[in-house]
Design an enzyme around this catalytic site. Structure first.
Site, PDB file in Angstrom:
ATOM      1  CG  PHE A   1       7.680 -10.638   2.890  1.00 43.88           C
ATOM      2  CD1 PHE A   1       7.647 -11.861   2.247  1.00 43.88           C
ATOM      3  CD2 PHE A   1       7.427 -10.580   4.242  1.00 43.88           C
ATOM      4  CE1 PHE A   1       7.373 -13.030   2.953  1.00 43.88           C
ATOM      5  CE2 PHE A   1       7.163 -11.737   4.967  1.00 43.88           C
ATOM      6  CZ  PHE A   1       7.133 -12.956   4.312  1.00 43.88           C
TER       7      PHE A   1
ATOM      8  CD1 TRP B   1       2.664 -11.237   8.362  1.00 47.96           C
ATOM      9  CD2 TRP B   1       4.652 -12.242   8.292  1.00 47.96           C
ATOM     10  NE1 TRP B   1       3.630 -10.256   8.371  1.00 47.96           N
ATOM     11  CE2 TRP B   1       4.859 -10.845   8.330  1.00 47.96           C
ATOM     12  CE3 TRP B   1       5.764 -13.086   8.251  1.00 47.96           C
ATOM     13  CZ2 TRP B   1       6.130 -10.272   8.321  1.00 47.96           C
ATOM     14  CZ3 TRP B   1       7.034 -12.519   8.249  1.00 47.96           C
ATOM     15  CH2 TRP B   1       7.206 -11.134   8.285  1.00 47.96           C
ATOM     16  CG  HIS B   2       6.925 -16.396   6.422  1.00 50.76           C
ATOM     17  ND1 HIS B   2       6.648 -16.525   7.764  1.00 50.76           N
ATOM     18  CD2 HIS B   2       8.214 -15.984   6.350  1.00 50.76           C
ATOM     19  CE1 HIS B   2       7.718 -16.211   8.469  1.00 50.76           C
ATOM     20  NE2 HIS B   2       8.678 -15.875   7.635  1.00 50.76           N
ATOM     21  N   GLY B   3       3.538 -15.879   3.149  1.00 53.50           N
ATOM     22  CA  GLY B   3       3.237 -15.878   1.719  1.00 53.50           C
ATOM     23  C   GLY B   3       1.858 -16.407   1.405  1.00 53.50           C
TER      24      GLY B   3
END
Length: 477
Positions: A477, A327-329
């Protein structure tokens, strides 16, 4: 448009809050909600105009699906409900996956299969990772029968309310929608506005006075990793990045919470002094708490089965942090980052269960040590850069080539030449470890001269520096 800008503070905010207050003053509650929804949609469209039609389509499609799931609670609808939930959740994941992971997927296909598919260079829409989680939670709860069929305006405010729309905190429909349904919250509350300005000022100061200078310095280092990647530089700039990320996201959260109070809406806390955690299990209970809450409720609990060897706490924890990393990247470094955090949480849980935890300050120090180490893999441009930084960070002998005295002189010169950023790092760490949290300060807030002066000074300093707008690290994001 970001919170720490003249355009927002002197243009958007007073117009939106003023219009909302006037409509509520004359008890035009329905119109005031429409006003706030339209203003929030305008706010989003300024950041991602090309994606905005898809954003609207996603929001309304999820409302239709969630409402249908609420109505289809009988056993005769069991198959249809499962199918509708699966299609709806997969639709959200597909939208997020296309914008966030398409190029990453194609890169790996090209690398493995030797193909030459063209990358699209897709620009990530702002806030897509945050509102996607909120929509999925709404769908799952609707399927479970844990929510009701909300009025479309209250639902739209839950998703689009501009203070939390872009970077969170990740809100849950059960804590936000009832606040918009309550007409008591439509009344003007000067104490809430005063507290909101106070909290907003703290968040703005975190962002502009602490996060931005450190981020700029650390970003320059990580952009040019090579021969200048020494022991001292690697540790210093990674610590600077660790402090910067914390103040950037917690600063945004403070501003969001403060803005929410302008409208009598209480957004959830997102940070509780995470750098004071004695182990990684506690750290993730205090860091980005709304994300941890979502992952715990919808990933961990879906995997964990008490008494099941293959779905026990450790397996569920690793699965949860794997999802968190993805999820973060879009990159293998984020997958590794998630695995590293999962392992550290499992170790902490094991030590805690067997009552083998170290003394408090040893625990806090060791936790911060690993926070810094995991930050390397998070911010490095690729795995090769991350390995170079790790190699430098553990090259302790390089500092003592000319003996202890020379090493001490080198450290002293290094710190002195860092000037302003060195002072900010020190101040930032002292705040993280010893200063009262924003929540604590808010609970003690009174609309008196001292708090007014404190707020005015912070805002004046921040306003003097807004000639150069710097985006939040989690903005796109």
């Amino acid at each position: 448009m970001i919170f720490s800008s003249y355009k927002f503070i002197f243009g958007f905010l007073p117009i939106v809050a003023g219009g909302y207050g006037i409509l509520n003053k004359f008890k035009f509650y329905y119109l005031s909600k429409i006003w706030l929804v339209l203003a929030s949609m305008f706010f989003y469209s300024q950041g991602s105009p090309d994606f905005f039609p898809f954003f609207l389509g996603s929001v309304f499609a999820n409302y239709v699906a969630g409402s249908a799931l609420c109505r289809m609670q009988g056993k005769e609808y069991a198959v249809q409900r499962k199918l509708l939930l699966a299609v709806s959740v997969l639709g959200n994941i597909a939208l997020l996956g296309y914008y966030k992971y398409y190029d990453f997927f194609i890169e790996n296909v090209n690398a493995i299969a030797g193909t030459d598919f063209t990358l699209k260079g897709i620009i990530l829409p702002i806030g897509i990772s945050f509102f996607t989680f909120q929509l999925i939670a709404f769908l799952v709860d609707s399927y479970r029968g844990e929510t009701k069929e909300y009025h479309v305006l209250d639902y739209l405010l839950f998703i689009t309310f501009f203070p939390q729309l872009i970077v969170g905190p990740i809100v849950h429909h059960k804590e936000i929608t009832p606040q918009f349904e309550n007409t008591e919250n439509m009344k003007l509350n000067y104490e809430n506005i005063a507290l909101g300005v106070f909290v907003f000022a703290i968040g703005c100061a975190k962002k502009m006075l602490l996060a931005d200078p450190l981020n700029n310095a650390a970003a320059d280092f990580y952009a040019e990793i090579g021969n200048n990647t020494t022991f001292l530089r690697s540790w210093y700039y990674t610590i600077a990045y660790s402090v910067s990320y914390y103040f950037d996201l917690s600063g945004y959260t403070d501003m969001a919470i403060g803005l929410g109070l302008f409208f009598n809406i209480k957004l959830p806390e997102n940070f509780n002094a995470p750098f004071r955690a004695r182990n990684f299990q506690v750290y993730w209970q205090r860091q980005h708490m709304t994300l941890s809450r979502f992952l715990g409720a919808y990933v961990f609990k879906s995997v964990f089965r008490k008494g099941n060897k293959w779905r026990n706490y450790y397996v569920a924890t690793m699965a949860t942090f794997l999802v968190s990393g993805i999820w973060h990247g879009a990159g293998w470094n984020f997958v590794v980052w998630g695995i590293m955090n999962g392992v550290l949480v499992c170790i902490a849980a094991y030590l805690s269960y067997h009552k083998k935890e170290p003394p408090y300050w040893i625990g806090v120090t060791s936790t911060f040590f690993f926070i810094v180490l995991t930050r390397v893999i998070f911010v490095a441009q690729n795995m090769q850069d991350a390995l170079l930084v790790y190699k430098a960070m553990f090259n302790v002998p390089s500092l003592f080539v000319n003996g202890l005295w020379a090493a001490l002189q080198q450290v002293g010169r290094f710190i002195l030449t860092r000037g302003e950023t060195g002072v900010i790092v020190l101040i930032g760490l002292l705040i993280c470890w010893f200063a009262p949290t924003t929540k604590t300060m808010s609970e003690k807030f009174k609309p008196n001269f001292i708090h007014f002066a404190y707020t005015a000074v912070l805002l004046a300093i921040c306003l003097s520096k807004m000639n150069q707008v710097v985006q939040f690290l989690y903005f796109q994001f």
